[in-house]
Design a protein around this motif. Structure first.
Motif, PDB file in Angstrom:
ATOM      1  N   PRO A 334     -11.181  -0.664   8.554  1.00 17.72           N
ATOM      2  CA  PRO A 334     -10.410   0.001   7.495  1.00 17.72           C
ATOM      3  C   PRO A 334     -11.237   0.236   6.236  1.00 17.72           C
ATOM      4  O   PRO A 334     -12.163  -0.513   5.922  1.00 17.72           O
ATOM      5  CB  PRO A 334      -9.261  -0.969   7.230  1.00 17.72           C
ATOM      6  CG  PRO A 334      -9.171  -1.811   8.454  1.00 17.72           C
ATOM      7  CD  PRO A 334     -10.563  -1.936   8.970  1.00 17.72           C
ATOM      8  N   LEU A 335     -10.841   1.275   5.504  1.00 21.91           N
ATOM      9  CA  LEU A 335     -11.486   1.564   4.216  1.00 21.91           C
ATOM     10  C   LEU A 335     -10.803   0.844   3.062  1.00 21.91           C
ATOM     11  O   LEU A 335     -11.333   0.803   1.959  1.00 21.91           O
ATOM     12  CB  LEU A 335     -11.459   3.074   3.937  1.00 21.91           C
ATOM     13  CG  LEU A 335     -12.334   3.953   4.826  1.00 21.91           C
ATOM     14  CD1 LEU A 335     -12.089   5.414   4.516  1.00 21.91           C
ATOM     15  CD2 LEU A 335     -13.801   3.617   4.631  1.00 21.91           C
ATOM     16  N   HIS A 336      -9.608   0.286   3.327  1.00 26.53           N
ATOM     17  CA  HIS A 336      -8.878  -0.382   2.248  1.00 26.53           C
ATOM     18  C   HIS A 336      -8.819  -1.885   2.516  1.00 26.53           C
ATOM     19  O   HIS A 336      -9.057  -2.344   3.635  1.00 26.53           O
ATOM     20  CB  HIS A 336      -7.465   0.178   2.111  1.00 26.53           C
ATOM     21  CG  HIS A 336      -6.619  -0.056   3.320  1.00 26.53           C
ATOM     22  ND1 HIS A 336      -6.581   0.833   4.371  1.00 26.53           N
ATOM     23  CD2 HIS A 336      -5.787  -1.076   3.667  1.00 26.53           C
ATOM     24  CE1 HIS A 336      -5.758   0.388   5.313  1.00 26.53           C
ATOM     25  NE2 HIS A 336      -5.264  -0.768   4.910  1.00 26.53           N
ATOM     26  N   ALA A 337      -8.526  -2.609   1.475  1.00 28.35           N
ATOM     27  CA  ALA A 337      -8.399  -4.061   1.578  1.00 28.35           C
ATOM     28  C   ALA A 337      -7.052  -4.487   1.027  1.00 28.35           C
ATOM     29  O   ALA A 337      -6.362  -3.715   0.360  1.00 28.35           O
ATOM     30  CB  ALA A 337      -9.517  -4.752   0.802  1.00 28.35           C
ATOM     31  N   LYS A 338      -6.686  -5.743   1.299  1.00 31.19           N
ATOM     32  CA  LYS A 338      -5.409  -6.251   0.813  1.00 31.19           C
ATOM     33  C   LYS A 338      -5.419  -6.390  -0.698  1.00 31.19           C
ATOM     34  O   LYS A 338      -6.462  -6.529  -1.324  1.00 31.19           O
ATOM     35  CB  LYS A 338      -5.099  -7.601   1.454  1.00 31.19           C
ATOM     36  CG  LYS A 338      -4.785  -7.508   2.938  1.00 31.19           C
ATOM     37  CD  LYS A 338      -4.446  -8.884   3.497  1.00 31.19           C
ATOM     38  CE  LYS A 338      -4.124  -8.786   4.986  1.00 31.19           C
ATOM     39  NZ  LYS A 338      -3.800 -10.109   5.549  1.00 31.19           N
ATOM     40  N   PRO A 342     -11.385  -8.531  -4.507  1.00 33.29           N
ATOM     41  CA  PRO A 342     -12.219  -7.987  -5.589  1.00 33.29           C
ATOM     42  C   PRO A 342     -12.819  -6.635  -5.223  1.00 33.29           C
ATOM     43  O   PRO A 342     -13.938  -6.547  -4.741  1.00 33.29           O
ATOM     44  CB  PRO A 342     -13.298  -9.063  -5.742  1.00 33.29           C
ATOM     45  CG  PRO A 342     -13.406  -9.662  -4.383  1.00 33.29           C
ATOM     46  CD  PRO A 342     -12.022  -9.635  -3.806  1.00 33.29           C
ATOM     47  N   ASN A 343     -12.114  -5.569  -5.444  1.00 33.56           N
ATOM     48  CA  ASN A 343     -12.597  -4.234  -5.120  1.00 33.56           C
ATOM     49  C   ASN A 343     -12.428  -3.315  -6.329  1.00 33.56           C
ATOM     50  O   ASN A 343     -11.818  -3.667  -7.341  1.00 33.56           O
ATOM     51  CB  ASN A 343     -11.835  -3.658  -3.932  1.00 33.56           C
ATOM     52  CG  ASN A 343     -12.023  -4.504  -2.690  1.00 33.56           C
ATOM     53  OD1 ASN A 343     -13.077  -4.521  -2.106  1.00 33.56           O
ATOM     54  ND2 ASN A 343     -10.981  -5.254  -2.324  1.00 33.56           N
ATOM     55  N   SER A 344     -12.936  -2.094  -6.181  1.00 38.70           N
ATOM     56  CA  SER A 344     -12.830  -1.125  -7.265  1.00 38.70           C
ATOM     57  C   SER A 344     -11.383  -0.678  -7.454  1.00 38.70           C
ATOM     58  O   SER A 344     -10.523  -0.946  -6.621  1.00 38.70           O
ATOM     59  CB  SER A 344     -13.721   0.083  -6.957  1.00 38.70           C
ATOM     60  OG  SER A 344     -13.348   0.641  -5.714  1.00 38.70           O
ATOM     61  N   ALA A 345     -11.126   0.006  -8.527  1.00 42.99           N
ATOM     62  CA  ALA A 345      -9.768   0.416  -8.848  1.00 42.99           C
ATOM     63  C   ALA A 345      -9.205   1.368  -7.796  1.00 42.99           C
ATOM     64  O   ALA A 345      -9.934   2.016  -7.058  1.00 42.99           O
ATOM     65  CB  ALA A 345      -9.759   1.083 -10.221  1.00 42.99           C
ATOM     66  N   GLY A 362      -0.209  -1.165  -2.780  1.00 48.18           N
ATOM     67  CA  GLY A 362      -0.500  -2.606  -2.806  1.00 48.18           C
ATOM     68  C   GLY A 362      -1.873  -2.965  -2.323  1.00 48.18           C
ATOM     69  O   GLY A 362      -2.214  -4.144  -2.240  1.00 48.18           O
ATOM     70  N   THR A 363      -2.720  -1.985  -1.956  1.00 49.73           N
ATOM     71  CA  THR A 363      -4.080  -2.269  -1.514  1.00 49.73           C
ATOM     72  C   THR A 363      -5.076  -1.506  -2.372  1.00 49.73           C
ATOM     73  O   THR A 363      -4.707  -0.657  -3.193  1.00 49.73           O
ATOM     74  CB  THR A 363      -4.284  -1.867  -0.041  1.00 49.73           C
ATOM     75  OG1 THR A 363      -4.164  -0.444   0.070  1.00 49.73           O
ATOM     76  CG2 THR A 363      -3.246  -2.527   0.851  1.00 49.73           C
ATOM     77  N   PHE A 364      -6.360  -1.817  -2.187  1.00 50.70           N
ATOM     78  CA  PHE A 364      -7.421  -1.188  -2.950  1.00 50.70           C
ATOM     79  C   PHE A 364      -8.499  -0.688  -1.993  1.00 50.70           C
ATOM     80  O   PHE A 364      -8.665  -1.221  -0.905  1.00 50.70           O
ATOM     81  CB  PHE A 364      -8.048  -2.184  -3.942  1.00 50.70           C
ATOM     82  CG  PHE A 364      -7.113  -2.617  -5.023  1.00 50.70           C
ATOM     83  CD1 PHE A 364      -7.119  -1.974  -6.247  1.00 50.70           C
ATOM     84  CD2 PHE A 364      -6.222  -3.659  -4.823  1.00 50.70           C
ATOM     85  CE1 PHE A 364      -6.255  -2.380  -7.259  1.00 50.70           C
ATOM     86  CE2 PHE A 364      -5.361  -4.065  -5.817  1.00 50.70           C
ATOM     87  CZ  PHE A 364      -5.371  -3.417  -7.044  1.00 50.70           C
ATOM     88  N   SER A 365      -9.231   0.290  -2.408  1.00 50.46           N
ATOM     89  CA  SER A 365     -10.351   0.770  -1.603  1.00 50.46           C
ATOM     90  C   SER A 365     -11.464  -0.259  -1.579  1.00 50.46           C
ATOM     91  O   SER A 365     -11.761  -0.892  -2.591  1.00 50.46           O
ATOM     92  CB  SER A 365     -10.886   2.081  -2.179  1.00 50.46           C
ATOM     93  OG  SER A 365     -12.076   2.465  -1.530  1.00 50.46           O
ATOM     94  N   ARG A 366     -12.070  -0.432  -0.412  1.00 50.26           N
ATOM     95  CA  ARG A 366     -13.227  -1.320  -0.307  1.00 50.26           C
ATOM     96  C   ARG A 366     -14.468  -0.697  -0.948  1.00 50.26           C
ATOM     97  O   ARG A 366     -15.429  -1.396  -1.246  1.00 50.26           O
ATOM     98  CB  ARG A 366     -13.552  -1.619   1.166  1.00 50.26           C
ATOM     99  CG  ARG A 366     -12.511  -2.441   1.913  1.00 50.26           C
ATOM    100  CD  ARG A 366     -12.934  -2.599   3.364  1.00 50.26           C
ATOM    101  NE  ARG A 366     -11.962  -3.335   4.153  1.00 50.26           N
ATOM    102  CZ  ARG A 366     -11.948  -4.666   4.288  1.00 50.26           C
ATOM    103  NH1 ARG A 366     -12.860  -5.386   3.658  1.00 50.26           N
ATOM    104  NH2 ARG A 366     -11.024  -5.254   5.026  1.00 50.26           N
ATOM    105  N   TYR A 367     -14.460   0.614  -1.124  1.00 56.01           N
ATOM    106  CA  TYR A 367     -15.692   1.317  -1.489  1.00 56.01           C
ATOM    107  C   TYR A 367     -15.444   2.226  -2.689  1.00 56.01           C
ATOM    108  O   TYR A 367     -14.333   2.734  -2.887  1.00 56.01           O
ATOM    109  CB  TYR A 367     -16.202   2.150  -0.303  1.00 56.01           C
ATOM    110  CG  TYR A 367     -16.292   1.347   0.974  1.00 56.01           C
ATOM    111  CD1 TYR A 367     -17.340   0.463   1.183  1.00 56.01           C
ATOM    112  CD2 TYR A 367     -15.303   1.450   1.963  1.00 56.01           C
ATOM    113  CE1 TYR A 367     -17.414  -0.288   2.333  1.00 56.01           C
ATOM    114  CE2 TYR A 367     -15.368   0.704   3.122  1.00 56.01           C
ATOM    115  CZ  TYR A 367     -16.422  -0.177   3.300  1.00 56.01           C
ATOM    116  OH  TYR A 367     -16.488  -0.933   4.443  1.00 56.01           O
ATOM    117  N   SER A 368     -16.485   2.455  -3.464  1.00 54.31           N
ATOM    118  CA  SER A 368     -16.406   3.375  -4.593  1.00 54.31           C
ATOM    119  C   SER A 368     -16.441   4.820  -4.090  1.00 54.31           C
ATOM    120  O   SER A 368     -16.770   5.084  -2.921  1.00 54.31           O
ATOM    121  CB  SER A 368     -17.585   3.131  -5.536  1.00 54.31           C
ATOM    122  OG  SER A 368     -18.800   3.470  -4.877  1.00 54.31           O
TER     123      SER A 368
END
Length: 628
Positions: A334-338, A342-345, A362-368
């Protein structure tokens, strides 16, 4: 000496008639006056030098009376009986000296907890009446008991054979025969804070193993036995070290709480469950017992980290290459995390094919955005076979080839071996099956891999069949082993000699083991211990009396023993059975003089060989040079 101090306390208190009801001491009244700092009572107690030594703290220009410790002794000691503890028979969780059911701050309390248990068996089939030394009242005995000892009969084993040596190097493998508590304190002189991994397979206290003590507090005896050894084990561990302890259900939960107290609850890592059997007992009375526990504690959890396990073929089979990517096989992730990681906005990104990626609520992207753009350009995003699925990253196996995977906490027998496999391994070098439940080499391989690196020190002070040392040698670790049982030369040393020669059992092939290296074997120089063993082996009354004369001339009796009663043939001693005579003689020997202290190495009475003196000098003065 506890008995001496108690007699001194009684000597003082007997001068205060108000504290006595006939022959019974009214302890509460004494305690009440101590709380009030009754001048004449305190002065009288501290005028006695033995009481003052045991219950005062020297400070500049004076001393402090440790009145609370003195009161504790009065309150909880069965004053005129030989009891060392606060409770007669209870074991449980306590806080502020009271048993409790619910509390977040708890410790395990049990009879003899404040004592040292020597635990000096040398043969499994012989139970031993244990002696408990109270840490405050018997400080002198404990100091002697745990003082560094003399090494003797020192040999160096290598693939070339066995030879004498007078040098010890810091990186030498070391095997010690002797009481493991005493040997651990002897190791402290050289290895405090240097051991990376401790693995122990202690007696499980099931009634069917080697822990056969004739003590009505069998459970408490075992806990005391373990507590003494875990405390010094902690001192030996490196700051980033860990200890791994195998145990079964009978004592595992008590041992966990005991380890919480010794190592700190915050330093608990995990309870690993090992499937030790590959069959189910159809005749089990309740549930079939198929597992053991492995308790794992770190010296400091903040700095300790386990090594990763190697990736398996099964893990790698999940990687495919449906689009024939030039980097090889990959797996979609996946590209997103729970939420909370600690991920980007949170943001949206539009890929080249027009698909818009917005992390779910409720999740954030793992990558910028910049990273997503690069992966999009390099064809590292997967949109499914039809190109419209939720985008995922292609995680390539080539990027993971040098990475491992965290260990699970349930270890199956097909992964790390089982008891039957271990018995077959020990039979290869020992036809007589001494050990009913040895540990397989594959199990030790995983533990040693997770907890140490090449050339780091691995310690096992319940050496048994020598599995830990054999595996450590094959994996390039330095090892220390301690065994007090008499089978040390017939079993583990035979095994390790074959390992040095390149034996191909266990994990040898997968570790490409072909032999080599060396180890030092040394024995703690026996004092009273040698006479214990001689008496145990005696077969006739005539031989026993001859040995008794030697003991009278050379051994050390307990100070409470009346030698005249042992040596006078007209005393009641002669009417005892042969076995009772042997037991009485053994119990009469001073238990804290089992081995020769290093401080007495030059005493002519002990006849220490010059070669052994040189080895001890090398070990204790840390001046080992190239081994000879």
């Amino acid at each position: 000496m506890e008995t001496e101090i108690l007699s001194q306390v009684k000597k003082v208190l007997i001068t205060f008639p108000e504290y006595w009801d006939n022959e019974n001491l009214m302890k509460n009244k004494v305690i009440e006056d101590l709380r009030k700092y009754k001048k004449e009572l305190v002065e009288c107690l501290l005028s006695n030098q033995r009481i003052k030594d045991a219950y005062s703290l020297n400070i500049e220009n004076g001393f402090v009376f440790k009145i609370n410790e003195f009161i504790e002794m009065l309150r909880f000691k069965n004053y005129w009986e030989d009891s060392y503890t606060k409770f007669s028979n209870e074991i449980g969780l306590t806080s502020d000296e009271k048993y409790l059911k619910y509390n977040s701050d708890v410790v395990l309390d049990f009879p003899h907890k404040d004592c040292i248990l020597e635990g000096g068996m040398t043969k499994e089939e012989r139970a031993k009446k244990e002696i408990y030394y109270h840490k405050v009242l018997a400080k002198e005995e404990i100091d002697v008991l745990l003082a560094p000892k003399v090494f003797s009969n020192v040999k160096r084993y290598s693939e070339k054979g066995v030879e004498a040596t007078t040098k010890f190097n810091q990186n030498d493998n070391l095997i010690i025969k002797g009481n493991n508590l005493i040997a651990l304190y002897t190791l402290k002189e050289r290895f405090a804070g240097k051991v990376k991994l401790i693995f122990i397979d202690p007696p499980y206290n099931t009634g069917g193993d080697s822990f056969k003590y004739n003590d009505k507090f069998n459970h408490s005896t075992w806990l005391t036995f373990m507590k003494n050894r875990l405390e010094i084990a902690k001192d030996l561990l490196a700051p980033d070290g860990s200890i791994w302890i195998t145990i079964d259900d009978d004592e595992s939960h008590y041992l966990k709480v005991l380890c919480d107290e010794v190592f700190g609850r915050d330093n608990f890592i995990n309870n690993v469950v090992w499937e030790k059997k590959y069959t189910i007992a159809n005749d089990a009375k309740w549930l079939s017992d198929n597992h053991d526990h492995i308790l794992v504690f770190a010296k400091n959890k903040d700095v300790w980290r386990p090594n990763q396990l190697p990736r398996t073929d099964e893990m790698n089979r999940a990687y495919k290459n449906p689009d024939n990517h030039p980097k090889g096989v990959w797996k979609a992730t996946p590209l997103h995390a729970k939420s909370g990681s600690p991920n980007s906005a949170n943001f949206s990104y539009k890929f080249k094919n027009g698909v818009v990626f917005t992390p779910p609520a409720g999740t954030f992207s793992r990558y910028s955005k910049e990273t997503l753009m690069r992966m999009d350009e390099d064809n590292e995003i997967w949109f499914g076979k039809d190109g419209t699925a939720v985008p995922s990253r292609k995680t390539f196996l080539t990027d993971l080839k040098n990475q491992g995977t965290p260990s699970k906490t349930i270890w199956r027998f097909n992964e790390v071996g089982h008891n039957h496999e271990a018995r077959e391994e020990t039979k290869a070098f020992n036809a007589e099956e001494v050990f009913a439940t040895p540990k397989p080499e594959r199990l030790l391989k995983r533990i040693i891999h997770l907890g140490s690196n090449k050339n780091e020190i691995v310690l096992d002070f319940f050496m048994g069949s020598g599995t830990t040392q054999a595996v450590a040698m094959k994996m390039g670790r330095q090892f220390i082993g301690i065994e007090q049982m008499d089978y040390i030369k017939e079993v583990p040393l035979v095994r390790l000699k074959k390992v040095l020669e390149g034996e191909q059992g266990g994990i040898s092939k997968e570790e490409n083991w072909t032999g080599g290296g060396s180890l030092i074997y040394a024995e703690l120089q026996e004092l009273n211990q040698q006479y214990v063993e001689i008496v145990q082996q005696t077969k006739t009354e005539t031989d026993l009396y001859e040995i008794l004369q030697k003991i009278n001339n050379h051994a050390y009796y307990d100070y409470k023993v009346s030698i005249e009663r042992l040596t006078n043939r007209d005393s009641g001693f002669k009417d005892l059975s042969f076995e009772d005579k042997k037991n009485i003689i053994i119990q009469s020997l001073d238990a804290n003089q089992l081995y020769v202290n290093f401080s007495e190495i030059d005493d002519a009475e002990f006849n220490i060989l010059d070669s052994d003196k040189k080895f001890n000098e090398s070990y204790y003065n840390n001046n080992g040079e190239e081994a000879q």
